[in-house]
Enzyme design. Structure first.
Site, short mmCIF file in Angstrom:
data_model
loop_
_atom_site.label_atom_id
_atom_site.label_comp_id
_atom_site.label_asym_id
_atom_site.label_seq_id
_atom_site.Cartn_x
_atom_site.Cartn_y
_atom_site.Cartn_z
CD GLU A 1 -87.82 -15.53 -7.22
OE1 GLU A 1 -88.41 -15.61 -6.13
OE2 GLU A 1 -87.35 -14.47 -7.68
NE ARG B 1 -79.98 -11.47 4.94
CZ ARG B 1 -81.27 -11.20 5.06
NH1 ARG B 1 -82.13 -11.64 4.18
NH2 ARG B 1 -81.71 -10.50 6.06
CE1 TYR C 1 -74.86 -13.06 11.85
CE2 TYR C 1 -75.56 -11.04 12.93
CZ TYR C 1 -75.70 -11.96 11.92
OH TYR C 1 -76.69 -11.79 10.97
CG ASP D 1 -90.27 -8.87 4.20
OD1 ASP D 1 -90.43 -9.24 5.39
OD2 ASP D 1 -89.21 -8.35 3.79
C1 LIG Z 1 -80.21 -5.50 7.01
C2 LIG Z 1 -81.28 -6.53 7.28
C3 LIG Z 1 -81.08 -7.46 8.29
C4 LIG Z 1 -82.07 -8.40 8.58
N1 LIG Z 1 -81.83 -9.31 9.57
C5 LIG Z 1 -82.76 -10.23 9.85
C6 LIG Z 1 -82.51 -11.20 10.87
O1 LIG Z 1 -81.44 -11.21 11.50
N2 LIG Z 1 -83.49 -12.13 11.14
C7 LIG Z 1 -84.67 -12.14 10.43
O2 LIG Z 1 -85.51 -13.00 10.73
N3 LIG Z 1 -84.93 -11.24 9.46
C8 LIG Z 1 -84.01 -10.29 9.15
N4 LIG Z 1 -84.24 -9.40 8.15
C9 LIG Z 1 -85.54 -9.43 7.44
C10 LIG Z 1 -85.61 -10.53 6.37
O3 LIG Z 1 -84.49 -10.43 5.52
C11 LIG Z 1 -86.89 -10.42 5.54
O4 LIG Z 1 -87.99 -10.15 6.38
C12 LIG Z 1 -87.15 -11.75 4.81
O5 LIG Z 1 -86.05 -12.08 4.01
C13 LIG Z 1 -88.42 -11.66 3.97
O6 LIG Z 1 -88.58 -12.86 3.23
P1 LIG Z 1 -89.74 -12.99 2.17
O7 LIG Z 1 -89.54 -14.33 1.52
O8 LIG Z 1 -91.05 -12.69 2.76
O9 LIG Z 1 -89.48 -11.83 1.10
P2 LIG Z 1 -88.26 -11.65 0.09
O10 LIG Z 1 -87.00 -12.14 0.63
O11 LIG Z 1 -88.32 -10.25 -0.40
O12 LIG Z 1 -88.63 -12.62 -1.11
C14 LIG Z 1 -89.60 -12.31 -2.08
C15 LIG Z 1 -89.34 -13.16 -3.32
O13 LIG Z 1 -90.40 -12.95 -4.23
C16 LIG Z 1 -89.88 -12.72 -5.52
N5 LIG Z 1 -90.87 -11.88 -6.21
C17 LIG Z 1 -91.17 -10.59 -5.93
N6 LIG Z 1 -92.15 -10.15 -6.74
C18 LIG Z 1 -92.49 -11.20 -7.53
C19 LIG Z 1 -93.45 -11.38 -8.57
N7 LIG Z 1 -94.23 -10.38 -8.95
N8 LIG Z 1 -93.53 -12.58 -9.17
C20 LIG Z 1 -92.73 -13.61 -8.78
N9 LIG Z 1 -91.80 -13.50 -7.81
C21 LIG Z 1 -91.68 -12.31 -7.20
C22 LIG Z 1 -88.55 -12.02 -5.28
O14 LIG Z 1 -87.68 -12.14 -6.38
C23 LIG Z 1 -88.05 -12.76 -4.05
O15 LIG Z 1 -87.33 -13.93 -4.39
C24 LIG Z 1 -83.28 -8.43 7.85
C25 LIG Z 1 -83.47 -7.52 6.81
C26 LIG Z 1 -82.49 -6.58 6.52
C27 LIG Z 1 -82.72 -5.62 5.39
#
Ligand SMILES: Cc1cc2nc3c(=O)[nH]c(=O)nc-3n(C[C@H](O)[C@H](O)[C@H](O)COP(=O)(O)OP(=O)(O)OC[C@H]3O[C@@H](n4cnc5c(N)ncnc54)[C@H](O)[C@@H]3O)c2cc1C
Length: 422
Positions: free
Chosen positions: A33, A106, A214, A291
């Site tokens: 991370e 979260r 909520y 994502d």
């Molecule tokens: C306003 C809003 C409301 C939302 N509501 C919902 C909801 O109700 N339900 C739902 O399911 N989803 C919801 N989402 C979507 C959800 O938040 C994201 O889709 C989800 O958090 C993505 O998780 P992830 O782990 O794939 O990516 P991220 O959370 O972006 O995590 C990526 C991680 O990788 C790390 N990282 C990045 N680049 C590097 C690198 N080069 N080297 C090492 N580490 C790195 C970052 O620091 C981070 O910790 C919402 C989003 C928003 C903006």
């Protein structure tokens, strides 16, 4: 350092979920991370039954429920006049899909997954920013900003919207929606909180804006999200999404919505981006997850859920493609993962965009939308079965594998208004 079986890049909800799932299959997992500490920003997150089903399989559902709120209903209202348009009966929905609809902070969800990873023995490393990825003869290697390298049989890139790994597969950029989200939490002692039913997830949909609220943490907090289209973004300005735009965007909404705006955090906001769907997520022994593969607009609240599902499906394919002695046939496991997940996530991404357009209609189109929503039966699940049913492990698997409850058993006499995933 010895080589682990798997490297996961990114300690968000997606990376932690995948690390836990793969460790559960007996693999040695190292998670890298970039941030100096693990954590999540933002407030609430909604978890539909297609996620709580997986949390239950992981043995984490009871803890998640104890940290969150299991609401009774999801209600959609018009943001201009405040009238109810449609609703989901979340208790009936739980019966239909077998698992609850849950809302949770979260940081509580992230902490729960982090603790599960720690207990499972995931090697968790901070301050590790991955700058490049490459395939090797025996697997894959990542290089950090420090110059250090790490190798494993497979690398799972859960590095979020601005994924470095995604560049191995496609030359694309995040797509701006010109919408921006403000978030905020209100403590229970505020009169604002006593004026709402904390058993409801409510979304107010309005012209070029919407407002969600909520309860969180057993009702200790009210979570609020205010989202609007930024005129400055449409004009191509860099300084878009500022608090003056927040107030202007909601000027014509009902009193309840406007009264919620002073509680939003005004020192930070989230510009809303997604990316166009891609169907190839695997490059040799490097695979995208969460994502990095499929950042959505949040309108059907499935972004983090898709990330959790990705990790669970990958774990299922590791179990199915394991030779005697424990060696994983990674080519087969990754191919099976890529055969099933991109199509589902493509559908979520495009539905999210369309759902957002529907929410933000104005003029006669808004009236037509409201009429359609009012006409929907509360117990019509035809829009949610493909999402909330069991996560498919193979492409030919029918998603509707739950035992349907006959509609005649639905409670009668309640407002026959319809719902949707907010
Ligand atoms: C306003 C809003 C409301 C939302 N509501 C919902 C909801 O109700 N339900 C739902 O399911 N989803 C919801 N989402 C979507 C959800 O938040 C994201 O889709 C989800 O958090 C993505 O998780 P992830 O782990 O794939 O990516 P991220 O959370 O972006 O995590 C990526 C991680 O990788 C790390 N990282 C990045 N680049 C590097 C690198 N080069 N080297 C090492 N580490 C790195 C970052 O620091 C981070 O910790 C919402 C989003 C928003 C903006």
């Amino acid at each position: 350092m010895s080589h682990p079986d798997v490297i996961v890049v990114g300690g968000g909800i997606g990376g932690l979920g995948a690390a836990f799932s793969l460790t559960r299959q007996g693999l040695g997992v190292r998670l890298l991370e970039s941030a100096p500490a693990f954590g999540e920003v933002g407030a609430g997150i909604q978890l539909a039954p297609n996620c709580t089903r997986i949390l239950d399989d992981y043995g984490l559902l009871e803890e998640a429920k104890s940290l969150g709120v299991v609401p009774d209903a999801m209600v959609m209202r018009d943001a201009v006049d405040g009238d109810e348009l449609t609703r989901l009966d979340l208790r009936h929905l739980e019966q239909r899909y077998g698992y609850p609809y849950l809302v949770i902070h979260r940081s509580d969800l992230h902490g729960l997954l982090l603790r599960a990873c720690e207990r499972a023995g995931v090697e968790l490393i901070n301050d590790a920013q991955v700058t490049s990825y490459e395939n090797t003869r025996a697997g894959a290697r990542v290089t950090l900003a420090s110059g250090e390298t790490h190798e494993a049989g497979v690398v799972i890139a859960a590095d979020g919207l601005h994924s470095v790994a995604r560049g191995l597969l496609v030359d694309d950029e995040p797509v701006s929606s010109a919408y921006v989200a403000y978030r905020g939490t209100v403590p229970a002692e505020q009169p604002r909180v006593t004026s709402v039913d904390l058993g409801e997830v409510v979304v107010y949909v309005g012209p070029r804006c919407h407002f969600v609220h909520y309860g969180l943490r057993g009702g200790e907090l009210l979570n609020q999200v205010a989202v609007f289209e930024s005129p400055k973004a449409l004009a191509g300005r860099d300084d878009w999404g500022t608090p003056d735009e927040l107030d202007a965007a909601f000027a014509d909404t009902c009193d309840f919505v406007r009264d919620g705006l002073p509680f939003m955090w005004r020192d930070k906001w989230w510009r809303m981006y997604d990316r166009n769907p891609i169907m190839q997520w695997v490059h040799g022994r490097i695979a995208l997850l969460g994502d990095s593969a499929h950042p959505p607009l949040q309108y059907i609240a499935q972004g983090a859920i898709m990330a959790v599902e990705d990790g669970w499906v990958l774990g299922e394919h590791v179990a199915r493609h394991r030779a005697e002695g424990g060696t994983v046939d990674w080519s087969a496991a990754l191919a099976a993962y890529e055969a099933v997940r991109p199509e589902h996530c493509r559908r979520v991404l495009s539905t999210s965009r369309a759902w957002g357009e529907l929410w933000h209609l104005d003029g006669p189109a808004r009236e037509q939308r409201n009429a359609l929503l009012r006409a929907r039966d509360t117990y019509d699940y035809s829009f949610t079965d493909w999402l909330f049913g069991p996560t498919a492990v193979t492409p030919d698997q029918e998603p509707e594998m739950f035992t349907p409850i006959p509609l005649s058993s639905a409670p009668v006499g309640e407002a026959a208004l319809a719902g949707g995933a907010a």
